[in-house]
Design an enzyme around this catalytic site. Structure first.
Site, short mmCIF file in Angstrom:
data_model
loop_
_atom_site.label_atom_id
_atom_site.label_comp_id
_atom_site.label_asym_id
_atom_site.label_seq_id
_atom_site.Cartn_x
_atom_site.Cartn_y
_atom_site.Cartn_z
N HIS A 200 1.39 1.18 -0.93
CA HIS A 200 2.37 0.29 -1.57
C HIS A 200 3.75 0.94 -1.64
O HIS A 200 4.61 0.47 -2.38
CB HIS A 200 1.90 -0.09 -2.98
CG HIS A 200 0.51 -0.63 -3.00
ND1 HIS A 200 -0.59 0.16 -3.27
CD2 HIS A 200 0.03 -1.86 -2.72
CE1 HIS A 200 -1.69 -0.56 -3.19
NE2 HIS A 200 -1.35 -1.79 -2.86
S1 FES Z 1 1.39 3.22 -3.75
FE1 FES Z 1 -0.31 2.02 -4.25
S2 FES Z 1 -1.90 3.37 -3.91
FE2 FES Z 1 -0.23 4.55 -3.46
#
Ligand code: FES
Length: 235
Positions: A200
């Site tokens: 993410h």
């Molecule tokens: S940014 Fe979501 S798991 Fe690493």
């Protein structure tokens, strides 16, 4: 009609009175027949005459021939022996149970991991597996240490000074698990020269602190120690 009823009652009474002796006579006759039968009764009632009502068999044949103190000694010996055997059995059972409950040898071996630091050149990352999780070991350069220390800690999302995250400035040891949802970040990537989580988009700096993205916390520092100069023990 009334005298006839009276007569009938009197007749019934007299017939009943006449039948009673007959019945008594028949009962006593039956008893006497039984008593005077051709086969004499073998049962002697304990309730008759001077006989005792309770007849106790003779157990003297079964009585111990030795003295009372010898019997007592034997009793103590048996109780003691059985007690010792029971205690040994209980101890063995509990020991086996605890042995089964304890961690197996391979789990114990994974509880601590020893790393030879001499094999990790400066400026390089090594990933090892410890308790099923990746651990990042970074041999930091002097430039990276300085960069980690010049950050304004109070401006960080999870404020933590670099010196609080390392035992030796040149060795950064941390769990390789993103604090957002648990992905494994990529080393030497991201906007801050540290680690980048592609899941993410979380960016960690060269001290493993979260700088950008959805992760709420810095990368976790495990328990570790340096028993010798070139030896690292994690766990
Ligand atoms: S940014 Fe979501 S798991 Fe690493």
């Amino acid at each position: 009609m009334a005298p006839l009823t009276t007569l009938a009652r009197a007749a019934v009474r007299s017939s009943a009175a006449a039948s009673l002796p007959v019945r008594a006579l028949s009962t006593s006759a039956a008893c006497s027949v039984a008593a005077s039968g051709t086969t004499s009764p073998s049962y002697s009632s304990p309730f008759k005459g001077a006989q005792k009502s309770t007849q106790v068999p003779d157990f003297s044949h079964y009585m111990a021939k030795s003295s009372g103190s010898t019997n007592q000694l034997f009793g103590y010996f048996m109780v003691g022996t059985l007690g010792a055997i029971s205690a040994a059995g209980a101890k063995s059972t509990i020991q086996e149970f605890l042995k089964n409950m304890a961690a197996s040898a391979d789990v114990l071996a994974m509880a601590k991991v020893e790393v030879d630091l001499a094999a990790i050149p400066e400026g390089k990352n090594v990933i090892i597996k410890w308790r099923g999780k990746p651990v990042f070991i970074r041999h930091r350069t002097q430039g990276e240490i300085e960069e980690a220390n010049k950050v304004n800690v109070s401006a960080l999302r999870d404020p933590q000074a670099d010196e609080d995250r390392v035992k030796k400035p040149e060795w950064l040891v941390m769990l390789g698990v993103c604090t957002h949802l648990g992905c494994v970040p990529i080393g030497e990537a991201g906007d801050f020269g540290g680690w980048f989580c592609p899941c993410h988009g979380s960016h960690y700096d060269i001290s493993g602190r979260i700088r950008k993205g959805p992760a709420p916390l810095n990368l976790e520092i495990p328990v570790y120690d340096f028993p010798e100069d070139d030896k690292l023990v994690i766990g």
